[in-house]
Write an enzyme that holds these catalytic residues in place. Structure first.
Site: not given
Length: 184
Positions: A101, A104, A106
């Site tokens: 990716r 990301d 989170d």
């Protein structure tokens, strides 16, 4: 009259495609520019082996990872929506679960809250076993605690897999260095 409730968020950042250092720095700026989120600190990036559904995979492109701390007044879904919009703006696709990716983001923790909805689990369910989350978090707060799991330093001491420092890397809040520390 009181304002909206402020919570301290721990947000992990990762990238293993493209200009990883540049993407992480842009992401920190985008998070900070989001109404309802104020970034108060950001770690320097560290390098880590990609983790797939089958575990660590050194054949995949290496990740740069970091953590930021932010004061947040957004609700849970609004925070998640804002982070996913930033990921999408930076080329994130969700074709392969745990795939490569560009970006990301989170949510690892929100104060000491425990949240479990269809969209969001806090603390992040795998954070306690991830050096690429815990080590950058310790850069920012050596006394950090992960709700339900304990001191971050103690969690790190039990991990076999560790991150690698990135030579010349600085806090993602600093201007990018002359030569980008994107090399593993």
């Amino acid at each position: 009259m009181t304002g909206p409730r402020v919570r301290r968020a721990v947000i992990a950042l990762g990238s293993n495609l493209g200009d990883r250092d540049g993407l992480l720095r842009e992401a920190v700026r985008a998070v900070d520019a989001t109404p309802g989120i104020t970034v108060v600190a950001a770690s320097a990036p560290v390098s880590s082996t990609a983790v797939t559904l089958d575990g660590p995979d050194p054949s995949k492109p290496t990740y740069l990872n970091a953590v930021l701390l932010a004061d947040v007044t957004l609700g849970n879904d609004a925070l998640l929506d804002a982070l996913q919009a930033i990921e999408a703006t930076h080329g994130r696709t969700r074709d392969v679960r745990w795939g490569d990716r560009t970006l990301d983001l989170d949510v690892i923790a929100l104060d000491d809250e425990q949240i479990e909805t269809e969209r969001l689990q806090v603390p992040h369910p795998r954070a306690a076993g991830r050096a690429f989350v815990l080590e950058p978090w310790m850069q920012l707060d050596p006394e950090a605690r992960l709700a339900g799991a304990g001191r971050v330093a103690d969690l790190v001491s039990r991990l076999a897999e560790r991150t690698r420092p990135v030579p010349g890397a600085t806090s993602l809040l600093d201007p990018a260095p002359e030569s980008s520390p994107g090399a593993p």
